[in-house]
Write a protein that holds these residues in place. Structure first.
Motif, mmCIF file in Angstrom:
data_model
loop_
_atom_site.group_PDB
_atom_site.id
_atom_site.type_symbol
_atom_site.label_atom_id
_atom_site.label_comp_id
_atom_site.label_asym_id
_atom_site.label_seq_id
_atom_site.Cartn_x
_atom_site.Cartn_y
_atom_site.Cartn_z
ATOM 1 N N SER A 9 0.812 -1.224 0.000
ATOM 2 C CA SER A 9 0.000 0.000 0.000
ATOM 3 C C SER A 9 0.840 1.267 0.000
ATOM 4 O O SER A 9 0.314 2.366 0.081
ATOM 5 N N PHE A 10 2.189 1.116 -0.053
ATOM 6 C CA PHE A 10 3.034 2.314 -0.057
ATOM 7 C C PHE A 10 4.097 2.172 -1.136
ATOM 8 O O PHE A 10 4.375 1.065 -1.608
ATOM 9 N N ASP A 11 4.667 3.292 -1.515
ATOM 10 C CA ASP A 11 5.721 3.308 -2.524
ATOM 11 C C ASP A 11 7.057 3.003 -1.833
ATOM 12 O O ASP A 11 7.536 3.775 -1.016
ATOM 13 N N ARG A 12 7.646 1.876 -2.203
ATOM 14 C CA ARG A 12 8.869 1.455 -1.528
ATOM 15 C C ARG A 12 9.990 2.482 -1.694
ATOM 16 O O ARG A 12 10.760 2.744 -0.766
ATOM 17 N N THR A 13 10.094 3.063 -2.867
ATOM 18 C CA THR A 13 11.169 4.032 -3.120
ATOM 19 C C THR A 13 10.975 5.298 -2.298
ATOM 20 O O THR A 13 11.929 5.846 -1.732
ATOM 21 N N VAL A 14 9.727 5.751 -2.235
ATOM 22 C CA VAL A 14 9.448 6.949 -1.428
ATOM 23 C C VAL A 14 9.745 6.673 0.029
ATOM 24 O O VAL A 14 10.369 7.482 0.722
ATOM 25 N N ALA A 15 9.315 5.523 0.515
ATOM 26 C CA ALA A 15 9.568 5.180 1.914
ATOM 27 C C ALA A 15 11.070 5.107 2.187
ATOM 28 O O ALA A 15 11.545 5.549 3.243
ATOM 29 N N LEU A 16 11.809 4.550 1.236
ATOM 30 C CA LEU A 16 13.261 4.465 1.420
ATOM 31 C C LEU A 16 13.884 5.851 1.493
ATOM 32 O O LEU A 16 14.784 6.099 2.296
ATOM 33 N N ALA A 34 10.593 3.834 15.732
ATOM 34 C CA ALA A 34 9.443 4.737 15.762
ATOM 35 C C ALA A 34 9.688 5.950 14.866
ATOM 36 O O ALA A 34 8.782 6.383 14.142
ATOM 37 N N ASP A 35 10.905 6.501 14.881
ATOM 38 C CA ASP A 35 11.244 7.604 13.980
ATOM 39 C C ASP A 35 11.064 7.186 12.530
ATOM 40 O O ASP A 35 10.478 7.911 11.721
ATOM 41 N N LEU A 36 11.603 6.010 12.215
ATOM 42 C CA LEU A 36 11.594 5.550 10.829
ATOM 43 C C LEU A 36 10.169 5.282 10.346
ATOM 44 O O LEU A 36 9.755 5.788 9.309
ATOM 45 N N THR A 37 9.430 4.475 11.099
ATOM 46 C CA THR A 37 8.077 4.150 10.656
ATOM 47 C C THR A 37 7.218 5.404 10.596
ATOM 48 O O THR A 37 6.382 5.543 9.701
ATOM 49 N N MET A 40 8.207 7.196 7.437
ATOM 50 C CA MET A 40 7.884 6.415 6.247
ATOM 51 C C MET A 40 6.374 6.225 6.083
ATOM 52 O O MET A 40 5.915 5.807 5.021
ATOM 53 N N GLY A 41 5.613 6.484 7.126
ATOM 54 C CA GLY A 41 4.171 6.344 7.048
ATOM 55 C C GLY A 41 3.690 4.905 7.050
ATOM 56 O O GLY A 41 2.629 4.609 6.497
ATOM 57 N N ILE A 42 4.471 4.025 7.641
ATOM 58 C CA ILE A 42 4.087 2.621 7.674
ATOM 59 C C ILE A 42 4.292 2.073 9.090
ATOM 60 O O ILE A 42 4.860 2.746 9.948
ATOM 61 N N ASN A 43 3.824 0.857 9.309
ATOM 62 C CA ASN A 43 4.043 0.192 10.599
ATOM 63 C C ASN A 43 5.238 -0.739 10.502
ATOM 64 O O ASN A 43 5.668 -1.106 9.410
ATOM 65 N N SER A 44 5.742 -1.116 11.680
ATOM 66 C CA SER A 44 6.981 -1.880 11.685
ATOM 67 C C SER A 44 6.888 -3.196 10.902
ATOM 68 O O SER A 44 7.861 -3.547 10.232
ATOM 69 N N PRO A 45 5.791 -3.953 10.949
ATOM 70 C CA PRO A 45 5.781 -5.187 10.136
ATOM 71 C C PRO A 45 5.975 -4.913 8.645
ATOM 72 O O PRO A 45 6.636 -5.690 7.960
ATOM 73 N N SER A 46 5.404 -3.818 8.158
ATOM 74 C CA SER A 46 5.601 -3.489 6.749
ATOM 75 C C SER A 46 7.060 -3.166 6.471
ATOM 76 O O SER A 46 7.611 -3.550 5.429
#
Lengths: 226, 226
Positions: A9-16, A34-37, A40-46
């Motif tokens: 549900s998210f753009d991997r490149t944008v999240a990176l 917590a900073d990263l997620t 990145m707008g995602i949860n840790s399992p993602s």
DNA sequence: TCTTTTTTGTATTGATCGATACAGAAATCT
DNA sequence: AGATTTCTGTATCGATCAATACAAAAAAGA
């Protein structure tokens, strides 16, 4: 190409890229999950499903940094017609990049993970290898200049490469301390002022004693445990 | 002078020195309470009773560092007869100190806390203030040299101080990367090669544009949030 | 439609973080 | 001696760390 399960549900490149900015601003150990997620707008399992681990994510972030921010800094090294012009543009581009508005100050590869703290030995070693590779890039450019006749035969390419790499590393600290663009450009001009002295000290007999620190190979290094 | 309760069972000064070495080797955030108490040979309640907190302990450790290791690096700045000799000895002493056997590589004040991570903003700010003070020390030495006639009137003392401080900061990174003493001394010689260029660029009209970054006062700084 | 596959959000894991509660021990003061 | 004060060791605090278990959700293949 047909993908089976539920689509991401998210753009991997944008999240990176967001992760890269967090690591860039806070360093490896300073950036919490917590900073990263959060950024990145995602949860840790993602995050773990897409990148594997915090360390692997950092590795991809550093690679992305090298491909994006790094090119602006390093492109002049092979392209410039002379070594002197190459170093001048390299230092100027560094001053620009390290003081770019909207981006964290300094260099991710220099500031990302200096101390090797238990869990970050691999991360620290990777960054150190990249820094060694950068020194080698500078050294190779000086070697080329010697072959092309721009620099005298006795020129100590390793010492010069180490010197200019050291200045650039110091510029990361200065940027972190809030140095404005003009201050960093003044540092770059100061380093270029050393050029004539470095060249003239390479006289027929007065070759300055070499600076060891071979880029590859397991030379006798003291230094940190990373 | 009469002390009331149960006497302390450890030497506070010795314990502080051990803590300094741990912070020096691992940085503020990288040094855990378990690392510190282990090296100091005490339990955490004794640490808190004697020093107050991890941050206060770090503050005392940095002060001790400045009084012990720092003097060897900085003593030549006021003592040397000329600014050139002062900077040369300053850089040589830095190369020696950053590669001293049995001691952590690099400088505690530069590497101790670069990123301002939530709980370490105060620590980071303190170190930054010390680095700014060091730049100011260099600048003041250059100013004196101008007054004494060693350097021309148009000499940009701030730019020169920033340049040599930047080189010294970069030497911490180099030391951390395993640079041997000879490599650091070569960097010092490279920086001294810039001297004539810096002086000659201070012609009657060609004064290089200044490098802001005033040491005190809340100037317009971008930079990190520490 | 039904099975299979992968992702998502919630909740939680054990470990470690910096910092303390507490009671016994060792000193001085009255 | 008895009271007072301070330190020491054990055991632990709540918070946060990186990393997962689990089941509902959303897609493709049969």
């Amino acid at each position: 190409m047909a993908e089976r399960g539920r689509p991401r549900s998210f753009d991997r490149t944008v999240a990176l890229r967001r992760a890269m900015e967090v690591f860039w601003a806070k360093g490896y150990e300073g950036a919490s999950l917590a900073d990263l997620t959060g950024a990145m707008g995602i949860n840790s399992p993602s995050l773990y499903a897409a990148f594997g681990s915090k360390e692997a994510l950092f590795g991809e972030a550093v690679a992305l940094y090298g491909e994006t921010e790094g090119t602006a800094i390093w492109h002049a090294i092979p392209e410039a017609p002379t070594a002197r012009e190459a170093i001048r543009r390299f230092l100027e581009a560094t001053a620009e990049a390290f003081s770019a508005p909207g981006k964290p100050p300094g260099c991710l590869i220099v500031l990302g993970a200096l101390h090797a703290g238990e869990a970050s030995t691999g991360v620290c070693r990777d960054l150190r290898a990249r820094r060694a590779g950068n020194v080698e890039t500078l050294r190779a450019r000086f070697e080329r200049a010697v072959l092309e006749g721009e620099l005298p035969m006795g020129f100590d390419c390793t010492a010069a490469a180490t010197f200019y790499a050291t200045v650039q590393h110091g510029m990361s600290i200065q940027a972190l301390d809030g140095a404005a663009r003009e201050a960093l450009l003044a540092v770059a001009r100061g380093a270029m002022a050393a050029w004539d002295g470095l060249v003239s000290s390479a006289g027929p007999r007065g070759a300055p004693r070499g600076a060891p620190q071979e880029a590859s190979g397991a030379g006798t290094q003291r230094g940190s445990d990373c």
